[in-house]
Design an enzyme around this catalytic site. Structure first.
Site: not given
Length: 380
Positions: A47, A70, A148, A157, A190, A201, A298
């Site tokens: 604002e 606010c 992904a 795999a 991981t 990056r 999970g």
């Protein structure tokens, strides 16, 4: 209001622990006189930026804001008072401020004789500010789980290889996601399998690097892990009951390169994710990108801590290998975590499809029990 929502989005990644807010000021004739957005925590609010751009043309005009102005004084003064002092005659805002110390701006404006209207494009504005609103209401970070996978749901795999399932365009988009959050979280599995860097990056413009968080219950992080470089700060969360020798060895391995956060274990044996969320919230973290593997994902899903899912699906079939989501406390189809996908949230990146989905259950507007005593704060 839609212009104000677009302006607000420019602050994603730079305003936390404040919300993203956009504002447009119309003059007395209804023409745009000024516009602005909250660019960085500690800087002028939306604002104020719009009023400065409008100058004297704001008097008798209209202010359009994505969040209720606010009513408190922090590092800057109350925006409601700034609107009053500028001579604004009408205010339209989208979403009410849920924080106890900053709400009340609408009442302040009305008491000063300003005409106030609320709820304009409220759902759209709330979606753009979903991370901050969730954190403010529930006292914990908003968590986006990103993964992904192949079309048959595999993230690697059978031999464990996973680079690269997704396209270069999808991987570049992940860096844009990281640039918009306060912390990126991954598990030790991981870390050991892929040695991710977890920093931002290759994005345009200035970037505030997110906090890198490793959920490492048993303190297995190796000394050469990429997350221990100086590209971004790193926090290693471990069990608070580690043997003394293990704790000392960890401290020696990562000395000066990361902070260690001891946390209690959950009943299932991993770390207590509620305790992790409380610790992150206390550090100003309002949004998290979960990039952990199936076990950590999970655990988050089982605890009801996944607020959004971003899935990159590649036109690849593997037939075997780990799936994206590990055990999540779901034993029957009736208990499945149902998600909703908006028409506007399916995109193409290279040959991949990105799907953004949210739990079908509406988020609670009430703080959950046993949250930290400190109230959520809309800082200035």
């Amino acid at each position: 209001m839609r212009r104000a929502i677009d302006l607000a989005a420019r602050g994603l990644g730079t305003t936390s622990p404040n919300p993203v807010v956009g504002s447009v000021v119309l003059d007395a004739h209804g023409d745009i006189a000024g516009e602005g957005f909250h660019e960085v925590a500690g800087g002028p609010h939306a604002e104020v930026a719009a009023l400065r751009a409008a100058g004297d043309r704001a008097r008798g005009g209209t202010a359009i804001v994505t969040l209720e102005p606010c009513a408190h004084t922090g590092r800057t003064g109350p925006c409601a008072q700034a609107l009053i002092d500028a001579g604004i005659a009408r205010v339209f805002y989208a979403v009410s401020d849920p924080t106890p110390n900053a709400s009340g701006g609408a009442a302040m404006l009305r008491a000063a004789g300003v005409e106030v209207h609320s709820g304009v494009l409220a759902a759209e504005a709330a979606r753009g500010n979903e991370a901050w609103l969730t954190a403010a209401r529930l006292g914990r970070p908003f968590t986006t789980w990103k993964y992904a996978a192949t079309l048959d749901g595999r993230i690697a795999a059978a031999d464990g290889t996973s680079r690269w399932i997704s396209s270069a365009a999808s991987r570049a988009d992940v860096h844009r996601l990281r640039a918009r959050v306060d912390a990126v979280v991954a598990g030790s599995g991981t870390l050991l399998a892929d040695d991710p860097h977890l920093a931002v990056r290759g994005t345009d413009g200035p970037v505030r690097q997110p906090l890198r968080v490793v959920v490492d219950t048993h303190a297995r992080i190796p000394a050469g892990a990429r997350v221990l470089d100086d590209a971004a700060p790193t926090l290693v969360a471990v069990a608070d009951d580690l043997p003394a020798a293990t704790a000392r060895a960890l401290a020696d391995r990562i000395a000066g390169r990361a902070e260690i956060l001891p946390l209690p274990r959950a009943a299932a044996g991993g770390l207590d994710l509620d305790a992790l969320n409380k610790a992150l919230y206390a550090r100003g973290v309002r949004s998290v990108l979960l990039e952990g593997g199936p076990t950590l994902a999970g655990a988050y899903a089982a605890a009801g801590l996944v607020d959004k899912v971003v899935a990159y699906l590649a036109p690849v079939l593997l037939g075997a290998g780990p799936t994206a989501l590990g055990p999540a406390g779901i034993s029957t189809i009736a208990d499945a975590l149902r998600l909703t996908v908006d028409d506007t949230e399916t995109d193409r990146f290279g040959g991949d499809i990105r799907i953004t989905a949210r739990p079908a259950r509406p988020p609670s507007d009430e703080p959950v029990a046993n949250q930290p005593a400190a109230q959520p704060v809309k800082e200035s």
